[in-house]
Design a protein around this motif. Structure first.
Motif, PDB file in Angstrom:
ATOM      1  N   VAL A 121      65.511  71.269  57.031  1.00 11.57           N
ATOM      2  CA  VAL A 121      66.863  70.377  56.937  1.00 11.57           C
ATOM      3  C   VAL A 121      65.903  69.909  54.801  1.00 11.57           C
ATOM      4  O   VAL A 121      64.551  69.872  55.242  1.00 11.57           O
ATOM      5  N   SER A 122      66.374  69.961  54.498  1.00 13.13           N
ATOM      6  CA  SER A 122      66.317  69.363  53.413  1.00 13.13           C
ATOM      7  C   SER A 122      67.152  69.565  51.917  1.00 13.13           C
ATOM      8  O   SER A 122      68.297  70.131  52.227  1.00 13.13           O
ATOM      9  N   ALA A 123      66.777  69.129  50.974  1.00 13.26           N
ATOM     10  CA  ALA A 123      67.787  69.081  49.424  1.00 13.26           C
ATOM     11  C   ALA A 123      68.153  69.978  48.983  1.00 13.26           C
ATOM     12  O   ALA A 123      69.321  70.600  48.522  1.00 13.26           O
ATOM     13  N   LEU A 124      67.822  71.093  49.337  1.00 15.93           N
ATOM     14  CA  LEU A 124      68.084  72.767  49.361  1.00 15.93           C
ATOM     15  C   LEU A 124      68.970  73.144  50.649  1.00 15.93           C
ATOM     16  O   LEU A 124      69.934  74.056  50.080  1.00 15.93           O
ATOM     17  N   GLY A 125      69.761  72.711  51.254  1.00 21.94           N
ATOM     18  CA  GLY A 125      70.427  72.600  52.100  1.00 21.94           C
ATOM     19  C   GLY A 125      70.112  72.078  54.004  1.00 21.94           C
ATOM     20  O   GLY A 125      68.988  71.527  54.183  1.00 21.94           O
ATOM     21  N   LEU A 126      71.052  71.900  54.496  1.00 22.18           N
ATOM     22  CA  LEU A 126      70.292  71.599  56.481  1.00 22.18           C
ATOM     23  C   LEU A 126      70.590  72.883  57.305  1.00 22.18           C
ATOM     24  O   LEU A 126      70.614  72.327  58.616  1.00 22.18           O
ATOM     25  N   ASN A 127      70.133  73.812  56.537  1.00 23.21           N
ATOM     26  CA  ASN A 127      69.526  74.872  57.994  1.00 23.21           C
ATOM     27  C   ASN A 127      68.722  75.546  56.668  1.00 23.21           C
ATOM     28  O   ASN A 127      68.491  75.805  55.599  1.00 23.21           O
ATOM     29  N   VAL A 128      67.831  76.667  57.269  1.00 21.24           N
ATOM     30  CA  VAL A 128      67.418  77.622  56.611  1.00 21.24           C
ATOM     31  C   VAL A 128      68.113  78.680  55.846  1.00 21.24           C
ATOM     32  O   VAL A 128      67.896  78.967  54.852  1.00 21.24           O
ATOM     33  N   SER A 129      69.161  79.059  56.214  1.00 20.64           N
ATOM     34  CA  SER A 129      69.784  80.323  55.636  1.00 20.64           C
ATOM     35  C   SER A 129      70.085  79.609  53.677  1.00 20.64           C
ATOM     36  O   SER A 129      70.017  79.942  53.636  1.00 20.64           O
ATOM     37  N   SER A 130      71.082  77.894  54.029  1.00 18.99           N
ATOM     38  CA  SER A 130      71.035  77.661  52.519  1.00 18.99           C
ATOM     39  C   SER A 130      69.472  77.075  52.002  1.00 18.99           C
ATOM     40  O   SER A 130      69.837  77.813  50.489  1.00 18.99           O
ATOM     41  N   PHE A 131      68.761  76.461  52.481  1.00 14.22           N
ATOM     42  CA  PHE A 131      67.611  76.173  51.992  1.00 14.22           C
ATOM     43  C   PHE A 131      67.033  78.035  51.590  1.00 14.22           C
ATOM     44  O   PHE A 131      66.706  78.429  49.836  1.00 14.22           O
ATOM     45  N   TRP A 132      66.628  79.789  52.350  1.00 13.50           N
ATOM     46  CA  TRP A 132      66.290  80.276  51.375  1.00 13.50           C
ATOM     47  C   TRP A 132      67.112  81.117  50.324  1.00 13.50           C
ATOM     48  O   TRP A 132      66.201  81.342  49.479  1.00 13.50           O
TER      49      TRP A 132
END
Lengths: 74, 399
Positions: free
Chosen positions: B8-19
């Motif tokens: 969970v990060s500023a890049l999104g709330l799951n691993v898929s959006s993070f990556w």
């Protein structure tokens, strides 16, 4: 006073305002020991009172709250 | 072995959006909305569109500080990603080790505001169980039914790396077969923003690690969690394996409470190589600590040059903090998640916001654009305030 107490209890307990009757036991409203301290906190806030620790063991039903609130307010 | 990831990060709330965002090189650093009165910090890497009610009931939220919420959300994703669920023996018996740089500060600050600013005479009775630093591990244990060893550790910005290393150690020593490890931090509180203001290391522009015009770090928030298990355990249940945690190195500088120390960094990376039985020339990628402060980026560059010698110029080095911000202890866990995916997919996420080279930072920082490249071995560096260094080595897994 019952209404205001019921609203305060329903903020914390997994129940509706109308479930809170004078004779209802707090434990039957899903109020465990942790929720009980939150209910006492909310009551202190709502009525601007201080509930002494020594009263806590005697509070079993909603009516016990009402009686103690009456005593404290006096 | 790493078999599950959650973030969970500023890049999104799951691993898929993070990556996806990391590979796209898109920073999630934005103006703070609303701006915080009386605070100089005006930009940050805040979670996008996070509504706690989407994940938890009102009753559950009464006991969950924001830092615990993020840990639970990322943990659930990690075990689901590993093909496991609450109630499975592997999860019930697992260890939970979570790092946190600052703990339940939202709860603490609400309490202090009542007492000191509103002159209230009473505080909420759940202040202690909600705000205690160990609450994150307790809440993950409660929400996932985990009954193995569980605790929170704190080593500032290296908390996540230390938690991961603790998980590796527990698995290698035979204490547990499975460990859920990572870190969580939620530092966007008035008191913490004022405190970071005061120490004057935060940029009001953006995070430009290793770039000539870098002028400080950018605060972030989030949680990164990884599910670790032995190779035998993973294979026996037919789990997918992202990568192998092949070694680790930990040192402390005994030098200065904030200034990085080149020798301590060299020693930590060297120990990680030794533990993973690697020669310097076998490392392809380093996910740098890369905070974008003048001091860190020069010291980290010098340390890489000193340890890797001629190979330093062949290494790819990037700082993903340029995109997810510096989420304190959680950053080190998010960066191990990023490094795991880099090794798994053979894609190096870039250093975003890079404008031009600094002669004191002379490595290949993979500026602005992701690079497709097989990564056999990678390091993830974390160097905390107080001189607490932790480096994790990852190896590409091939059956």
């Amino acid at each position: 006073m019952l209404n205001k107490v019921a609203e305060t209890i329903a903020k914390i307990a997994p129940c509706n305002v109308e479930d809170v009757k004078s004779e209802t036991k707090l434990i039957d409203l899903g109020i465990d020991s942790l929720k009980a301290v939150s209910v006492l906190f909310e009551l202190e806030e709502a009525f601007d009172i201080e509930i002494p620790n020594e009263l806590i063991p005697s509070i079993v039903t909603v009516n016990d709250i009402l009686q103690n609130l009456g005593d404290i307010s006096r | 072995m790493i078999t599950g990831l959650g973030s969970v990060s500023a890049l999104g709330l799951n691993v898929s959006s993070f990556w996806d965002e990391l590979v796209a090189g898109r920073p999630a650093i934005k103006p703070l909305v609303p701006a915080v009165d009386g605070v100089k910090i005006s930009v940050g890497a805040v979670l996008p569109d996070y509504q706690p009610e989407d994940y938890f009931s009102t009753d559950e939220l009464s006991l969950l500080d924001r830092f615990s919420q993020l840990a639970v959300v990322a943990s659930k994703e990690a075990i689901e990603d590993a093909g496991l669920s609450a109630g499975d023996k592997a999860i019930t018996d697992a260890a939970v080790i979570i790092g946190s740089g600052c703990g339940g500060k939202h709860t603490d600050e609400i309490t202090y505001e009542r007492l000191y600013r509103q002159n209230s005479s009473r505080v909420h009775p759940l202040t202690i169980p909600k705000g205690m630093p160990s609450a994150a591990a307790s809440m993950v244990s409660l929400h996932l039914g985990i009954t193995g060893p569980a605790f929170v550790l704190s080593s500032a910005c290296a908390s996540g790396a230390h938690a991961i290393i603790q998980g590796i150690s527990m698995i290698k020593s035979g204490l547990v077969d499975v460990a859920l490890v990572g870190a969580t931090d939620a530092p966007f509180t008035y008191g913490l923003l004022k405190s970071w203001d005061a120490i004057r290391v935060v940029s009001n522009d953006t995070c430009r690690p290793f770039s000539f015009d870098r002028d400080g770090m950018i605060l972030g928030e989030g949680a990164g969690m990884l599910l670790l298990e032995t190779e035998e355990h993973a294979k026996a249940r037919g789990a997918k394996i992202y990568a192998e945690l092949s070694g680790c190195g930990m040192t402390s500088d005994a030098h200065h409470i904030t200034r990085p120390n080149v020798s301590g960094i060299v020693k930590a990376m060297g120990k990680a190589l030794e533990h993973a039985a690697l020669n310097p020339g076998e490392v392809d990628y380093i996910n740098a600590h890369g905070t974008a402060t003048q001091a860190n980026d020069i010291a980290e560059t010098e340390a890489i040059n000193r340890l890797f010698q001629g190979h330093a110029q062949k290494l790819a080095v990037s700082s993903t903090k340029s995109m997810h911000g510096h989420a304190l202890g959680a950053s080190s866990a998010l960066e191990v998640v990023a490094t795991t995916l880099a090794v798994h997919h053979g894609i190096i996420p870039p250093t975003a916001n890079f404008t031009r080279a600094d002669e004191r930072c002379n490595l290949d920082y993979v500026p602005n654009k992701a690079r497709h490249q097989t990564i056999n071995n990678a390091l993830s560096n974390s160097f905390a305030f107080g001189g607490l260094n932790a480096v994790v080595a990852l190896k590409r897994y091939s059956t």
